[in-house]
Design a protein around this motif. Structure first.
Motif, PDB file in Angstrom:
ATOM      1  N   ASP A   5       0.713  -1.140  -0.103  1.00 24.80           N
ATOM      2  CA  ASP A   5       0.110  -0.160   0.161  1.00 24.80           C
ATOM      3  C   ASP A   5       0.789   1.242   0.100  1.00 24.80           C
ATOM      4  O   ASP A   5       0.741   2.053  -0.745  1.00 24.80           O
ATOM      5  CB  ASP A   5      -1.008   0.000   1.236  1.00 24.80           C
ATOM      6  CG  ASP A   5      -1.820  -1.091   1.225  1.00 24.80           C
ATOM      7  OD1 ASP A   5      -2.151  -1.597  -0.075  1.00 24.80           O
ATOM      8  OD2 ASP A   5      -2.498  -1.375   2.076  1.00 24.80           O
ATOM      9  N   GLY A   6       1.956   1.119   0.827  1.00 31.46           N
ATOM     10  CA  GLY A   6       2.812   2.422   0.787  1.00 31.46           C
ATOM     11  C   GLY A   6       3.502   2.544  -0.342  1.00 31.46           C
ATOM     12  O   GLY A   6       3.448   3.873  -0.921  1.00 31.46           O
ATOM     13  N   GLU A   7       3.926   1.388  -0.806  1.00 30.54           N
ATOM     14  CA  GLU A   7       4.642   1.686  -2.378  1.00 30.54           C
ATOM     15  C   GLU A   7       3.322   2.054  -3.260  1.00 30.54           C
ATOM     16  O   GLU A   7       3.975   3.170  -4.251  1.00 30.54           O
ATOM     17  CB  GLU A   7       5.149   0.300  -2.688  1.00 30.54           C
ATOM     18  CG  GLU A   7       6.572   0.002  -2.217  1.00 30.54           C
ATOM     19  CD  GLU A   7       6.830  -1.537  -2.527  1.00 30.54           C
ATOM     20  OE1 GLU A   7       7.896  -1.442  -2.406  1.00 30.54           O
ATOM     21  OE2 GLU A   7       6.212  -2.252  -2.929  1.00 30.54           O
ATOM     22  N   ALA A   8       2.278   1.761  -3.382  1.00 35.80           N
ATOM     23  CA  ALA A   8       1.230   2.366  -4.458  1.00 35.80           C
ATOM     24  C   ALA A   8       1.224   3.787  -3.949  1.00 35.80           C
ATOM     25  O   ALA A   8       1.143   4.572  -5.132  1.00 35.80           O
ATOM     26  CB  ALA A   8       0.123   1.404  -3.935  1.00 35.80           C
ATOM     27  N   ARG A   9       1.127   4.263  -2.788  1.00 33.81           N
ATOM     28  CA  ARG A   9       0.888   5.495  -2.364  1.00 33.81           C
ATOM     29  C   ARG A   9       2.189   6.192  -3.179  1.00 33.81           C
ATOM     30  O   ARG A   9       2.011   7.507  -3.718  1.00 33.81           O
ATOM     31  CB  ARG A   9       0.775   5.765  -1.061  1.00 33.81           C
ATOM     32  CG  ARG A   9      -0.034   7.236  -0.753  1.00 33.81           C
ATOM     33  CD  ARG A   9      -0.104   7.349   0.792  1.00 33.81           C
ATOM     34  NE  ARG A   9      -0.857   6.042   1.131  1.00 33.81           N
ATOM     35  CZ  ARG A   9      -0.710   5.349   2.247  1.00 33.81           C
ATOM     36  NH1 ARG A   9       0.487   5.361   2.798  1.00 33.81           N
ATOM     37  NH2 ARG A   9      -1.355   4.264   2.547  1.00 33.81           N
ATOM     38  N   GLU A  10       3.253   5.837  -2.784  1.00 33.70           N
ATOM     39  CA  GLU A  10       4.526   6.441  -3.296  1.00 33.70           C
ATOM     40  C   GLU A  10       4.559   6.657  -4.992  1.00 33.70           C
ATOM     41  O   GLU A  10       4.735   7.679  -5.313  1.00 33.70           O
ATOM     42  CB  GLU A  10       5.748   5.745  -2.788  1.00 33.70           C
ATOM     43  CG  GLU A  10       7.080   6.482  -3.129  1.00 33.70           C
ATOM     44  CD  GLU A  10       8.187   5.458  -2.732  1.00 33.70           C
ATOM     45  OE1 GLU A  10       7.930   4.344  -2.183  1.00 33.70           O
ATOM     46  OE2 GLU A  10       9.236   5.830  -2.857  1.00 33.70           O
ATOM     47  N   LEU A  11       4.045   5.813  -5.607  1.00 33.03           N
ATOM     48  CA  LEU A  11       4.233   5.546  -7.259  1.00 33.03           C
ATOM     49  C   LEU A  11       3.163   6.707  -7.606  1.00 33.03           C
ATOM     50  O   LEU A  11       3.470   7.315  -8.528  1.00 33.03           O
ATOM     51  CB  LEU A  11       3.905   4.247  -7.290  1.00 33.03           C
ATOM     52  CG  LEU A  11       3.796   3.872  -9.062  1.00 33.03           C
ATOM     53  CD1 LEU A  11       5.335   4.688  -9.707  1.00 33.03           C
ATOM     54  CD2 LEU A  11       3.726   2.602  -9.439  1.00 33.03           C
ATOM     55  N   ARG A  12       1.954   6.598  -6.986  1.00 36.56           N
ATOM     56  CA  ARG A  12       0.911   7.512  -7.255  1.00 36.56           C
ATOM     57  C   ARG A  12       1.323   9.049  -7.165  1.00 36.56           C
ATOM     58  O   ARG A  12       1.148   9.667  -7.962  1.00 36.56           O
ATOM     59  CB  ARG A  12      -0.557   7.237  -6.395  1.00 36.56           C
ATOM     60  CG  ARG A  12      -1.390   8.162  -6.756  1.00 36.56           C
ATOM     61  CD  ARG A  12      -2.430   7.802  -5.910  1.00 36.56           C
ATOM     62  NE  ARG A  12      -3.786   8.808  -6.182  1.00 36.56           N
ATOM     63  CZ  ARG A  12      -4.752   9.061  -5.377  1.00 36.56           C
ATOM     64  NH1 ARG A  12      -4.889   8.295  -4.475  1.00 36.56           N
ATOM     65  NH2 ARG A  12      -5.527  10.058  -5.713  1.00 36.56           N
ATOM     66  N   THR A  13       2.087   9.010  -6.075  1.00 40.97           N
ATOM     67  CA  THR A  13       2.355  10.458  -5.800  1.00 40.97           C
ATOM     68  C   THR A  13       3.464  10.888  -6.872  1.00 40.97           C
ATOM     69  O   THR A  13       3.512  12.125  -7.420  1.00 40.97           O
ATOM     70  CB  THR A  13       3.043  10.663  -4.609  1.00 40.97           C
ATOM     71  OG1 THR A  13       2.232  10.058  -3.408  1.00 40.97           O
ATOM     72  CG2 THR A  13       3.405  11.999  -3.990  1.00 40.97           C
TER      73      THR A  13
END
Lengths: 603, 215
Positions: A24-32
């Motif tokens: 989830d954290g990586e998804a958020r990071e990539l999205r950002t």
């Protein structure tokens, strides 16, 4: 080739994305990363695309395509229903959200034989079902949508994303989103959220009938064969359609028909008088038995609605931002309209506008120099530097709204600026923010850096409780729509927030206006709250401020006495604005128009 | 691991030249209409690469490519009675594929409640735009032959990485273990391989433009 640390990180995350292995954290990071930087976004899309291309060209296949197609056709050779079952099974797998999933592919390769067996089992199961399940009526239409039900006899089927056949007598109900009915001749009918209708093949004729029980619909009807019209019925009216585009809505005063193209024969179910409603006109079949073509409203003198210039913005009155802010300027008498105004309005106004009165309503808190500072523990987004080191002045007990944005606005009267906080979360006494930025009360209403919807301000265009109480809104309103357009925005918006393409979609920043020639006093059933809003929409209009889960949602202040979605506060309720996201059903939304530019100018 | 390169039997698909011409396809369709189902199997085999190339150029995931291509051929069979024998069968099937793809992409683009879904939606939306604007041309038959020529220009280690990643679809974490590199290093190498192959394919398979080595 030398990539920046940010690009290197992006590439690593892209590979994990392709593996369906992002945390989830990586998804958020990539999205950002991809949201913040168009170059990184383009790189992300390019890498994904080229991975698909190379993999598709090179990877080894499981069951050959020709065999898979053969299997489905084999089933069809036995009975169409069986083939449907198999195709539906495939479609169901297809419609589930699957990323560029090597995990999925590996599983599929390993499970190639079991899938084959599963397909065969589907066929056998369908054969078995045919033995015990009575043959259903032939399909009249198909329905698409993932929020709704089909009532068939004593059975209620919940819709998923698959297309479902509709048979004679089926009742469809749209629950939280529109449903699309598609007939074999190309006719489509969109049942709006909350709507319910029964589909029938014509008795004694080849006509198709749709009984609308509640809510509204938008129909685009292909040219009908002689003697085989589509008939839409409501408790008050029958509309016989030969090929046109129109809207029907059941209102408290009766059934309203608005014809966009073609002509409709409109009559009461009991027969009698039939009136022809041409394009651009509307008719009402009243609950009192009347049937009338609604005459075009005579223009009224605009001077009647001289804008009210309010007192300076204060805790007790006035409006925020300078008088020349885009939110406070009156729309000129003859604004230049967007060339696509009509299709945009057709799309946007396919359902009545609604008010965000609870979940996505914004809580406002007055603060000043006496309010203690509270440190901010963490800011997830990049603009940490915009939050003062000393923290923010937050009253004890201040809470964000319960919507997905968990937003809150702090009106700092000592600094004369509003802090707009997004994704606010209390972890004990620790304050965590997604982001935060301020907008000055006396500025143009555009926060720098951006804070609220699509870079705009939460405060700009916000409908206040006190404005409803006073019966006057001295500024433009703000709305979100699920039909927002991708990749473009207009001033005063600062960035795009759209997902869709097409001429009927709404650019973020687009300003709409309710026809100022409408005589609001002549509209039956208009509640005091609706009237106040309609008048503001005539004088100041409203700006599209971003994407929303709803088709057409205006943003409002959360009333201090609001308790839940059914109790949005005494002032709202007393003015007929009841319930969260309750439709403003008496405002004639088809009389909206979209300006080419915010100030009504041509360029 | 580098020593293992020579032992790898590269198994990517090879280009083949068994295409029917338009008249042969229409003849096959006549046989299908006369009840000969086997002829449709031949048509699917003949057109698969062309239809797949079109779909893969616009899809947002590999799984979607598989599903749409299959559904397009099924739908084409069902609607075969409406097909006019004018030598346009390939375009006709691609029309079904396009419609199915558009619908699927639009559905996926609407799911945006989590960060992961936002990313998926972004990919689907971009693919949808490309589909609407025909920004990506149909992939040509010689595409695979070009890729094959370009692959030959890679170093053995890069070829092994292609085999693992694009043929066997091995996840990056396992490739990193196998190659005893960090995930970031493998990601970087794969990106360079993809970029090199893309440049080479765009240059009509001229392998001289490729400059990819993996340390």
């Amino acid at each position: 080739m030398s990539d920046s640390p940010q690009e290197s990180r992006l590439l690593e995350l892209v590979e994990s994305y392709l593996d369906d292995d992002l945390t989830d954290g990586e998804a958020r990071e990539l999205r950002t990363l991809v949201k913040r930087d168009p170059v990184l976004r383009e790189r992300f899309l390019t890498e994904v695309r080229w991975h698909i291309h190379l993999s598709d060209r090179l990877r080894t296949q499981g069951i050959p395509l020709s065999e898979r197609v053969d299997a489905v056709l084999d089933a069809e050779g036995r009975a169409p229903h069986i083939a449907d079952a198999v195709v539906a099974s495939i479609a169901a797998r297809s419609s589930r959200r699957n990323k560029i999933s090597t995990r999925f592919l590996r599983r599929k390769r390993r499970a190639a034989a079991p899938w084959w067996i599963a397909a065969a089992a589907s066929v056998l199961l369908a054969v078995g079902l045919l033995v015990v399940v009575p043959e259903r009526s032939p399909a009249i239409a198909t329905v698409l949508g993932d929020r709704g039900t089909i009532e068939r006899g004593d059975t209620t089927l919940r819709l998923d994303e698959r297309a479902q056949h509709l048979a004679d007598g089926d009742v469809v109900a749209a629950d939280g989103a529109d449903l699309l009915l598609r007939f074999p001749d190309g006719t489509t009918v969109e049942i709006s959220s909350g709507g319910r209708a029964r589909i029938q093949s014509g008795v004694g004729s080849k006509a198709k009938r749709l009984e609308l029980h509640r809510g509204g619909l938008l129909a685009r009807v292909a040219k009908q064969k002689p003697g085989e019209p589509l008939v839409i019925t409501t408790p008050q009216a029958n509309a016989t359609v030969l090929g046109t585009t129109f809207r029907v809505r059941i209102e408290t005063s009766g059934t309203r028909l608005v014809v966009d193209e073609g002509r409709i024969a409109f009559a009461r179910p009991s027969g009698g008088e039939v009136i022809e409603v041409p394009a651009g006109r509307s008719a009402l079949a009243g609950i009192d038995g009347t049937l009338a073509l609604i005459e075009p409203v005579k223009p009224v003198v605009l001077a009647k609605r001289t804008p009210w210039i309010p007192e300076p913005f204060s805790p007790t009155g006035g409006r925020p931002f300078a008088d020349d802010s885009p939110y406070n300027q009156v729309i000129p008498a003859k604004p230049v309209l967007d060339a696509q105004s009509s299709p945009m309005v057709n799309r946007l106004a396919s359902q009545p506008g609604k008010l965000a009165l609870f979940r996505h309503a914004l809580p406002l808190y007055d603060v000043d120099a006496s309010t203690p500072l509270h440190p901010v523990t963490a800011v997830r987004r990049a603009n940490r530097s915009s939050i003062p080191e000393a923290g923010l002045r937050i009253p004890v007990g201040a809470m964000p709204n319960t919507g997905t944005n968990r937003a809150m606005v702090l009106l700092d009267w000592s600094e004369r600026r509003a802090w707009e906080l997004y994704q606010l979360e209390w972890k004990g006494a620790d304050l965590h923010l997604g982001s935060g930025a301020f907008v000055r009360f006396d500025g143009d209403g555009i926060p720098r850096p951006s804070s609220g919807y699509a870079g705009g301000s939460y405060l700009a265009g916000l409908l206040r409780v006190r404005e409803i109480a006073q019966g006057r809104i001295p500024h433009a309103l703000a709305f979100g729509t699920k039909f927002s357009r991708k990749g473009v925005w207009r001033h005063p918006a600062q960035q795009t927030d759209g997902k869709l393409t097409g001429e009927e979609t709404i650019p973020v920043g687009a300003r709409i206006q309710l026809d100022p020639t409408l005589d609001l006093d002549a509209i039956p059933g208009l509640t005091p709250g609706e009237r106040t809003i309609a008048e503001a929409l005539q004088i100041y209009g409203a700006y599209c401020v971003g994407a929303s889960g709803e088709p057409f949602l205006f943003f409002c202040e959360l009333a201090p006495d609001a308790t839940d979605v059914n109790n949005p506060g005494a002032v709202y309720s007393a003015n007929g604005l009841t319930g969260d996201a309750a439709p403003l059903s008496h405002i004639p939304w088809d009389r909206l128009r979209v300006l080419k530019q915010w100030d009504g100018a041509a360029e | 691991m580098p020593n293992a390169c020579d032992e790898v039997r590269y198994s990517w698909r090879q280009p083949v030249n068994t295409a029917m011409d338009a008249a042969q396809r229409d003849a096959a369709i006549r046989r299908v209409m006369a009840g000969e189902r086997e002829a449709y199997r031949l048509l699917v085999e003949d057109l698969e690469r062309e239809v797949r190339g079109f779909v893969a150029a616009h899809a947002s995931s590999l799984e979607l490519v598989d599903e749409v291509v299959q559904a397009a051929f099924v739908e084409a069979y069902r609607q075969l009675h409406t097909y006019e024998l004018r030598g346009t069968f390939a375009s006709w099937v691609k029309g079904f594929a396009r419609n199915l793809l558009r619908r699927e992409l639009a559905q996926r683009a609407r799911l945006v409640s989590t960060d992961q879904e936002v990313l998926d939606s972004m990919v689907s939306t971009a693919a949808l735009d490309d589909l609407a604007e025909e920004r990506v041309a149909d992939q040509k038959r010689e595409d695979l032959a070009r890729i094959e020529r370009c692959l030959a220009a890679l170093t053995p280690r890069a070829r092994l990485m292609v085999q693992r990643r694009f043929v066997e679809q091995v996840p990056i974490n396992r490739i990193a273990q196998q190659f005893k590199k960090t995930r970031a290093a493998i990601a970087n190498a794969l990106t360079r391989i993809r970029a090199g192959l893309r440049t080479c394919v765009d240059a009509s398979g001229d392998a001289h433009v490729i400059d990819v080595d993996v340390a």
